[in-house]
Design an enzyme around this catalytic site. Structure first.
Site, short mmCIF file in Angstrom:
data_model
loop_
_atom_site.label_atom_id
_atom_site.label_comp_id
_atom_site.label_asym_id
_atom_site.label_seq_id
_atom_site.Cartn_x
_atom_site.Cartn_y
_atom_site.Cartn_z
CD GLU A 69 29.74 -40.96 18.56
OE1 GLU A 69 29.09 -40.43 17.63
OE2 GLU A 69 30.63 -40.37 19.20
CG ASP A 125 39.84 -32.86 15.87
OD1 ASP A 125 39.84 -32.01 14.96
OD2 ASP A 125 38.85 -33.15 16.55
P1 FAD Z 1 36.32 -31.57 7.27
O1 FAD Z 1 34.97 -31.69 6.68
O2 FAD Z 1 37.48 -31.93 6.41
O3 FAD Z 1 36.46 -30.07 7.79
C1 FAD Z 1 37.55 -29.65 8.60
C2 FAD Z 1 37.74 -28.14 8.44
O4 FAD Z 1 38.20 -27.86 7.13
C3 FAD Z 1 36.44 -27.34 8.59
O5 FAD Z 1 36.76 -26.09 9.16
C4 FAD Z 1 35.97 -27.16 7.16
O6 FAD Z 1 35.15 -26.01 7.00
C5 FAD Z 1 37.30 -27.02 6.43
N1 FAD Z 1 37.20 -27.53 5.04
C6 FAD Z 1 36.61 -28.69 4.64
N2 FAD Z 1 36.74 -28.83 3.31
C7 FAD Z 1 37.44 -27.74 2.86
C8 FAD Z 1 37.91 -27.33 1.59
N3 FAD Z 1 37.68 -28.05 0.48
N4 FAD Z 1 38.61 -26.15 1.52
C9 FAD Z 1 38.85 -25.40 2.62
N5 FAD Z 1 38.43 -25.76 3.86
C10 FAD Z 1 37.74 -26.92 3.98
N6 FAD Z 1 37.07 -37.54 15.47
C11 FAD Z 1 37.81 -38.68 15.66
O7 FAD Z 1 39.05 -38.61 15.78
N7 FAD Z 1 37.22 -39.92 15.66
C12 FAD Z 1 35.87 -40.08 15.52
O8 FAD Z 1 35.37 -41.20 15.53
C13 FAD Z 1 35.07 -38.92 15.36
N8 FAD Z 1 33.72 -39.01 15.22
C14 FAD Z 1 32.98 -37.89 15.05
C15 FAD Z 1 31.59 -38.01 14.84
C16 FAD Z 1 30.80 -36.89 14.65
C17 FAD Z 1 29.31 -37.05 14.47
C18 FAD Z 1 31.40 -35.59 14.65
C19 FAD Z 1 30.55 -34.38 14.46
C20 FAD Z 1 32.78 -35.44 14.83
C21 FAD Z 1 33.58 -36.59 15.02
N9 FAD Z 1 34.97 -36.50 15.18
C22 FAD Z 1 35.72 -37.63 15.34
C23 FAD Z 1 35.63 -35.19 15.20
C24 FAD Z 1 36.09 -34.73 13.80
O9 FAD Z 1 37.04 -35.62 13.28
C25 FAD Z 1 36.68 -33.33 13.96
O10 FAD Z 1 35.70 -32.43 14.37
C26 FAD Z 1 37.45 -32.80 12.76
O11 FAD Z 1 38.15 -31.61 13.16
C27 FAD Z 1 36.57 -32.37 11.61
O12 FAD Z 1 36.26 -33.43 10.85
P2 FAD Z 1 35.40 -33.22 9.49
O13 FAD Z 1 35.24 -34.57 8.96
O14 FAD Z 1 34.22 -32.39 9.73
O15 FAD Z 1 36.47 -32.39 8.62
#
Ligand code: FAD
Length: 307
Positions: free
Chosen positions: A29, A121
């Protein structure tokens, strides 16, 4: 909904298919550089790691959508100027659905079919209030659908071994993770972690729901004491106390800290491979040396020698 994109994006292999293949994937990455020096370092690192023949490489999307153009540009350049298979991260922060469709269209136009769909975030404070764009999406699940509906993309999502910091508990976290998979994610990559058992517990929780989405382990070797604090901030997970004590014992010796970081990361990866992990994704911070050292400790001798 259709963006009018070709139903199949020609050429590029699907990361989802690679991760479901017979042998574990190894991937790296990178983040899009902000300065000319950062750009030079990134391309030097990419060239150095190219010889390891990773399964794919990913390019992150800056907080709040701040790197929209550079993420697309770096991903496209990797696709056209290297032998590597690129995957673009895409986040929903500060983007309307129209903005997101625009970025998806640009990726497709550049022949990129592998996308990691993330909610993102808030810029500045990752734990600050998450404000949905008035015309945007609320959760990664919706972004997965948007990308899948736009064309023949292979879409991955994030997973959190210790649960996402915003999740009330591991049950909620698991349920919401499975929703993303059911929405069309073919694989997941975890947040960095330092205890293989955290990963294995996540895998068991997800499997217990009947969801068989492969979960690639995201890892980052500790190379300085500062990495520990940074990793804790980024992942929202406590650093394993017993491992922390080992680092604290050598904290005054930079070289010893680095050696311990490489050794413990390699040992964790070896255990994960024994446990049948579908892939290991190295967070490189755009540097090649630590990743290369861990990789060489893991790779079969003949492969490592050729690199
Ligand atoms: P989601 O899956 O939407 O979850 C966010 C929160 O909402 C969680 O607590 C989940 O339990 C809750 N949730 C989800 N769906 C629902 C629902 N239907 N109802 C109620 N609650 C729900 N950030 C960046 O800015 N740029 C990047 O390039 C980046 N790359 C990343 C790569 C990896 C491998 C990882 C693990 C993280 C990365 N992040 C990046 C960080 C990520 O964007 C944050 O951790 C963000 O807060 C969570 O993203 P998510 O896609 O898991 O969100």
């Amino acid at each position: 909904m259709s963006l009018g994109l070709p139903s199949r994006l020609p050429g590029a292999p699907s990361v989802g298919a690679l991760i479901r293949g017979e042998t574990p994937t190894f991937s790296f990455e990178f983040f899009p550089p902000k300065t000319a020096e950062g750009e030079r370092l990134l391309w030097q690192t990419i060239r150095e790691l190219e010889s390891l023949r990773p399964s794919f490489v990913s390019i992150t999307y800056g907080a709040g959508g701040s790197t929209r153009d550079t993420t697309v540009a770096v991903t496209e350049r990797v696709a056209t100027e290297t032998t590597l298979l690129p995957m673009a991260h895409l986040t929903a922060v500060n983007h309307s659905v129209a903005d997101l469709r625009n970025v998806i269209g640009r990726l497709a136009g550049a022949g990129i079919r592998n996308v990691l769909a993330l909610r993102g975030d808030p810029p500045g404070d990752p734990m600050g209030a998450w404000v949905r764009h008035p015309d945007g999406v609320l959760y990664a699940e919706e972004l997965v659908r948007l990308i899948r509906e736009a064309g023949d993309f292979s879409v991955g999502v994030a997973a959190f071994p210790y649960k996402h910091p915003r999740s009330a508990g591991v049950e909620d976290d698991t349920r919401n993770f499975v929703r993303k998979c059911r929405a069309g994610a073919e694989y997941a990559i975890t947040q960095m972690f330092f205890d293989a058992d955290d990963y294995l517990r996540l895998r068991d929780r997800v499997a217990a729901t009947g969801c068989d989405t492969p979960i690639v382990a995201g890892v980052m070797p500790v190379t300085r004491m500062g990495t520990i604090e940074r990793a804790t901030q980024l992942s929202g997970a406590p650093f394993p106390p017993a491992l922390l004590r080992r680092f604290e014992r050598v904290a005054g010796d930079e070289r010893a800290v680095r050696e311990l970081g490489i050794e413990t990361c390699s040992a964790m990866c070896a255990r994960l491979l024994d446990e049948g992990v579908p892939g290991i994704h190295f967070i490189t911070l755009n540097r090649s040396t630590a990743t290369r050292e861990v990789w060489q400790l893991l790779a079969p001798a003949e492969v490592a020698a050729a690199a």
